[in-house]
Write a protein that holds these residues in place. Structure first.
Motif, PDB file in Angstrom:
ATOM      1  N   CYS A 369       0.822  -1.210   0.000  1.00 56.01           N
ATOM      2  CA  CYS A 369       0.000   0.000   0.000  1.00 56.01           C
ATOM      3  C   CYS A 369       0.858   1.263   0.000  1.00 56.01           C
ATOM      4  CB  CYS A 369      -0.929   0.029   1.214  1.00 56.01           C
ATOM      5  SG  CYS A 369      -2.267  -1.157   1.124  1.00 56.01           S
ATOM      6  N   ARG A 371       0.485   5.036   1.367  1.00 50.31           N
ATOM      7  CA  ARG A 371      -0.340   5.746   2.350  1.00 50.31           C
ATOM      8  C   ARG A 371       0.074   7.215   2.424  1.00 50.31           C
ATOM      9  NH1 ARG A 371      -3.094   1.809   5.246  1.00 50.31           N
ATOM     10  NH2 ARG A 371      -2.207  -0.298   5.008  1.00 50.31           N
ATOM     11  N   GLN A 380      -4.120   9.708   8.773  1.00 46.84           N
ATOM     12  CA  GLN A 380      -3.942   9.143   7.440  1.00 46.84           C
ATOM     13  C   GLN A 380      -4.996   9.737   6.511  1.00 46.84           C
ATOM     14  OE1 GLN A 380      -3.192   4.758   5.452  1.00 46.84           O
ATOM     15  NE2 GLN A 380      -4.706   4.909   7.072  1.00 46.84           N
ATOM     16  N   HIS A 383      -5.158   6.033   1.174  1.00 45.95           N
ATOM     17  CA  HIS A 383      -4.238   4.941   0.859  1.00 45.95           C
ATOM     18  C   HIS A 383      -4.746   4.205  -0.367  1.00 45.95           C
ATOM     19  CE1 HIS A 383      -7.262   2.507   2.964  1.00 45.95           C
ATOM     20  NE2 HIS A 383      -6.726   1.437   2.387  1.00 45.95           N
TER      21      HIS A 383
END
Length: 458
Positions: A369, A371, A380, A383
């Motif tokens: 991933c 992110r 966050q 992602h």
């Protein structure tokens, strides 16, 4: 007959009214007009016709609109309905000319009226056929010139990224190791590559190749990093040393110790150099100080494989084989952020040059991933699962786009548009992992390596 001579006042009075029965007075008020009344005073009448008097009396000023060309905008029509018998008819015609024939139409059934939306005549000029031609007249710019999607700029076609490399360089003895960082491109357009125990410099302007150094048979190059000015280059070794070389004179300037094992990642800011090692520590070096390092940052539980300073030198991001992404500042020996959402090693790290506090990181094979983080609050932002091990990340300097290179299992190169994360291009067909990545100083060319160096124009 009265023999007394009469003084002419210059006024034509109606029959049955003489000057003695008329007097004009003016009343000033807070409003913008003057009222006129009639009373009996011959002296007041004489003052109107005498230019020598200081006081003045006049009615309202009514401007002449004969030359204003209001008919060009559809506000006045020849033969106004007001003159022909009705304010209501004129109001309907005016609304029709301004907003179209459907505006303000009333339904006859039920006695209820409803306003419809303006039609295409909104903000439209009428063509003036009576006036002389002008370079700005609607007849030259186009009849019925209006603001619409028809006159707007057409959308730009998607940018095409070439599928074939611009140039191919042979790089034998390149190590196939995810945790190393063996390529960097300087601001002076010189490419540095670590091959075995040597560092080679390739000058992009003339394709000249120079061997910078040879560490000998007992050591090997694990990382390279240019200073921001592009004149000095740091080299991390398998023995844990950090060497600083003058890139123009190919002369070693300094050797610094402190690490117990290989130094796999380096990162310069404006004044200091940070180095990360398999011994799990991050050391900060200052060439102006005689000691090997000025501080030690302890937070990772496994090898440090990613290091990047923010563009304002305030924050240092580090990634490790312990799946952690840590953010440090210059005033603390402890990380200010611990980001643990990745489920594999974090090598790929990049700070956005377009937005302060925007950090992007990529995880290894078990994570896959990319992110996006706001380091101001630690949240966050987004992602995306790339389907492959994320080996490198780099922001474009010219547009808000991101380049990622990948390993197991698709070995692809991808260009992403931010913040939509739509794919601009995907390059596939590589048989080996694209482990190393560098961008030219003008942001137009990428270098990515997997036993051969490919230069690709964006």
């Amino acid at each position: 007959m009265d023999s007394t001579p009469r003084r002419k006042s210059g006024l034509n009075l109606p029959s049955g009214m003489n000057e003695t029965s008329l007097r004009l007075e003016t009343f000033s008020s807070s409003s913008s007009f003057r009222a006129v009344t009639c009373v009996s005073s011959p002296r007041a009448i004489s003052s109107l016709s005498s230019p020598s008097k200081t006081s003045s009396c006049s009615d309202r000023f009514i401007p002449c609109r004969s030359s204003s060309r209001l008919h060009t905008f559809g506000l006045i029509e020849k033969g106004s309905p007001v003159k022909e018998g009705g304010d209501e008819a004129y109001a309907r015609l005016l609304k029709s000319e301004l907003f179209g024939s459907d505006f303000g139409s009333f339904s006859s059934a039920g006695g209820q009226g409803g306003l419809s939306s303006p039609n295409k005549n909104m903000l439209r000029f009428k063509t003036d056929h009576s006036g002389p031609n002008s370079p700005y007249s609607p007849s030259i710019l186009g009849n019925g010139c209006r603001v619409s999607s028809e006159s707007s700029t057409p959308p730009k076609p998607p940018r095409k990224v070439p599928k074939k490399p611009h140039k191919v360089l042979d790089v034998p003895s390149l190590q196939d190791d995810f945790y190393l960082n063996l390529v960097d491109w300087s601001s002076q357009n010189v490419l540095a590559v670590g091959l075995g125990s040597c560092v080679y410099l390739w000058t992009a302007s003339n394709s000249k190749v120079t061997r910078l150094c040879d560490l000998g048979h007992n050591d090997s190059v694990c990382s390279v990093q240019w200073t921001r000015e592009g004149s000095y280059i740091s080299v991390g070794t398998h023995e844990g040393q950090v060497q600083v070389w003058d890139g123009t004179q190919c002369k070693r300037v300094r050797t610094m110790g402190g690490h117990q094992t290989r130094t796999g990642v380096l990162a310069w800011n404006s004044r200091t150099l940070a180095s990360g090692s398999r011994d799990r520590h991050i050391l900060q070096h200052d060439l102006r100080i005689s000691s090997d390092y000025i501080s030690k940052l302890v937070g990772h539980k496994s090898e440090v494989c990613g290091l990047k300073w923010s563009h304002d030198d305030r924050e240092l991001a580090s990634g490790g084989n312990d799946n952690q992404l840590l953010v440090w500042n210059q005033h603390s020996q402890l990380p200010i952020l611990k980001l643990t959402e990745h489920t594999a090693a974090v090598k790929a790290i990049a700070w956005s040059p377009h937005q302060s506090g925007l950090l992007v990181s990529g995880g290894g094979t078990a994570d896959r991933c990319i992110r996006f983080w706001n380091t101001t609050n630690g949240h966050q932002l987004n992602h995306v699962d790339t389907g492959s091990q994320v080996c490198n990340l780099a922001w474009s300097k010219n547009v808000n786009e991101l380049v990622s290179t990948h390993g197991y299992s698709q070995n692809q190169i991808m260009v992403w548009k931010y913040p939509s994360l739509s794919k601009v291009a995907t390059l596939v067909g590589h048989s080996l992992r694209v482990l190393y990545l560098a961008m030219s100083p003008d942001g137009q060319v990428l270098q990515y390596l997997h036993f051969q160096a490919f230069l690709k124009k964006l």
